[in-house]
Design a protein around this motif. Sequence first.
Motif, mmCIF file in Angstrom:
data_model
loop_
_atom_site.group_PDB
_atom_site.id
_atom_site.type_symbol
_atom_site.label_atom_id
_atom_site.label_comp_id
_atom_site.label_asym_id
_atom_site.label_seq_id
_atom_site.Cartn_x
_atom_site.Cartn_y
_atom_site.Cartn_z
ATOM 1 N N UNK A 106 0.851 -1.184 0.000
ATOM 2 C CA UNK A 106 0.000 0.000 0.000
ATOM 3 C C UNK A 106 0.895 1.245 0.000
ATOM 4 N N UNK A 107 0.622 2.233 -0.844
ATOM 5 C CA UNK A 107 1.438 3.446 -0.873
ATOM 6 C C UNK A 107 1.426 4.226 0.440
ATOM 7 N N UNK A 108 0.370 4.061 1.248
ATOM 8 C CA UNK A 108 0.258 4.827 2.487
ATOM 9 C C UNK A 108 0.783 4.062 3.703
ATOM 10 N N UNK A 109 0.224 2.876 3.947
ATOM 11 C CA UNK A 109 0.564 2.153 5.183
ATOM 12 C C UNK A 109 1.581 1.032 4.965
ATOM 13 N N UNK A 110 1.952 0.765 3.704
ATOM 14 C CA UNK A 110 2.950 -0.246 3.330
ATOM 15 C C UNK A 110 2.514 -1.675 3.644
ATOM 16 N N UNK A 111 1.241 -1.880 3.932
ATOM 17 C CA UNK A 111 0.688 -3.213 4.171
ATOM 18 C C UNK A 111 0.639 -3.963 2.844
ATOM 19 N N UNK A 112 0.975 -5.256 2.847
ATOM 20 C CA UNK A 112 0.888 -6.056 1.636
ATOM 21 C C UNK A 112 -0.582 -6.302 1.314
ATOM 22 N N UNK A 113 -0.952 -6.018 0.060
ATOM 23 C CA UNK A 113 -2.334 -6.188 -0.370
ATOM 24 C C UNK A 113 -2.366 -6.932 -1.700
ATOM 25 N N UNK A 114 -3.479 -7.575 -1.958
ATOM 26 C CA UNK A 114 -3.689 -8.331 -3.187
ATOM 27 C C UNK A 114 -4.015 -7.362 -4.324
ATOM 28 N N UNK A 115 -3.346 -7.543 -5.471
ATOM 29 C CA UNK A 115 -3.607 -6.705 -6.635
ATOM 30 C C UNK A 115 -4.619 -7.421 -7.525
ATOM 31 N N UNK A 116 -5.852 -6.897 -7.537
ATOM 32 C CA UNK A 116 -6.914 -7.528 -8.305
ATOM 33 C C UNK A 116 -7.236 -6.794 -9.600
ATOM 34 N N UNK A 117 -6.536 -5.679 -9.883
ATOM 35 C CA UNK A 117 -6.833 -4.864 -11.061
ATOM 36 C C UNK A 117 -5.531 -4.235 -11.551
ATOM 37 N N UNK A 119 -5.332 -1.229 -12.970
ATOM 38 C CA UNK A 119 -5.372 0.221 -12.833
ATOM 39 C C UNK A 119 -5.425 0.700 -11.386
ATOM 40 N N UNK A 120 -6.141 0.000 -10.528
ATOM 41 C CA UNK A 120 -6.343 0.460 -9.161
ATOM 42 C C UNK A 120 -6.129 -0.675 -8.166
ATOM 43 N N UNK A 121 -5.649 -0.310 -6.976
ATOM 44 C CA UNK A 121 -5.526 -1.282 -5.883
ATOM 45 C C UNK A 121 -6.315 -0.757 -4.690
ATOM 46 N N UNK A 122 -6.896 -1.676 -3.939
ATOM 47 C CA UNK A 122 -7.680 -1.293 -2.765
ATOM 48 C C UNK A 122 -7.009 -1.847 -1.524
ATOM 49 N N UNK A 123 -6.724 -0.962 -0.561
ATOM 50 C CA UNK A 123 -6.128 -1.364 0.707
ATOM 51 C C UNK A 123 -7.237 -1.528 1.737
ATOM 52 N N UNK A 124 -7.339 -2.738 2.293
ATOM 53 C CA UNK A 124 -8.365 -3.013 3.293
ATOM 54 C C UNK A 124 -8.039 -2.354 4.625
ATOM 55 N N UNK A 125 -6.765 -2.113 4.891
ATOM 56 C CA UNK A 125 -6.366 -1.476 6.147
ATOM 57 C C UNK A 125 -6.730 0.008 6.124
ATOM 58 N N UNK A 126 -6.342 0.695 5.043
ATOM 59 C CA UNK A 126 -6.613 2.138 4.907
ATOM 60 C C UNK A 126 -8.036 2.415 4.437
ATOM 61 N N UNK A 127 -8.698 1.396 3.863
ATOM 62 C CA UNK A 127 -10.022 1.557 3.271
ATOM 63 C C UNK A 127 -9.989 2.624 2.165
ATOM 64 N N UNK A 128 -8.942 2.551 1.320
ATOM 65 C CA UNK A 128 -8.777 3.528 0.243
ATOM 66 C C UNK A 128 -8.317 2.830 -1.031
#
Length: 158
Positions: A106-117, A119-128
């Motif tokens: 994640x660009x903000x919290x650096x948490x590892x997140x799944x890339x499902x797209x 164009x865009x990624x959704x961080x479940x921690x930041x909800x963004x």
Amino acid sequence: MSAREMVEELMSIKELYNDARSCPKCRMTISKTEGCNKVVCISCGQAFCFLCGKAIITGYAHFSRNCDLFAEKEKDTMDWRKRLEQLETGNRMRVQSQPVGSTVKCPKCRQKIYKGDDKYIFCWVCQATYCTMCRKQVQFTGMQSEHWGSPQCVGIKF
């Protein structure tokens, strides 16, 4: 209209505005396509410097002190196209290195997140939601955001 076509259209409009000035006497808009920077208004006959807009009474003395009579073109649209191609190449390389289905930080919290797209990624921690190209947070308005690949995303300012 694709994002690339939109950027090229905006660059064309910007170039049109760069090649137009107002007459200092009657405010008629004048466009210069070639030649020197001493122009004469077809409406009122006022001669003026196309670079600085100063009214010129007679001769070319203004150009020997302050302004160039034949100024170099500031920027060519090819520079913008080269930059756009470099950004697109960089994006393709990033997409290949981080394909859909992989994990990214994640660009903000650096948490590892799944890339499902792509164009865009959704961080479940930041909800963004973040753009994969510029890493900025994106707010969706309606069905889909028009941010990805836009002039603001690729860093082209007008």
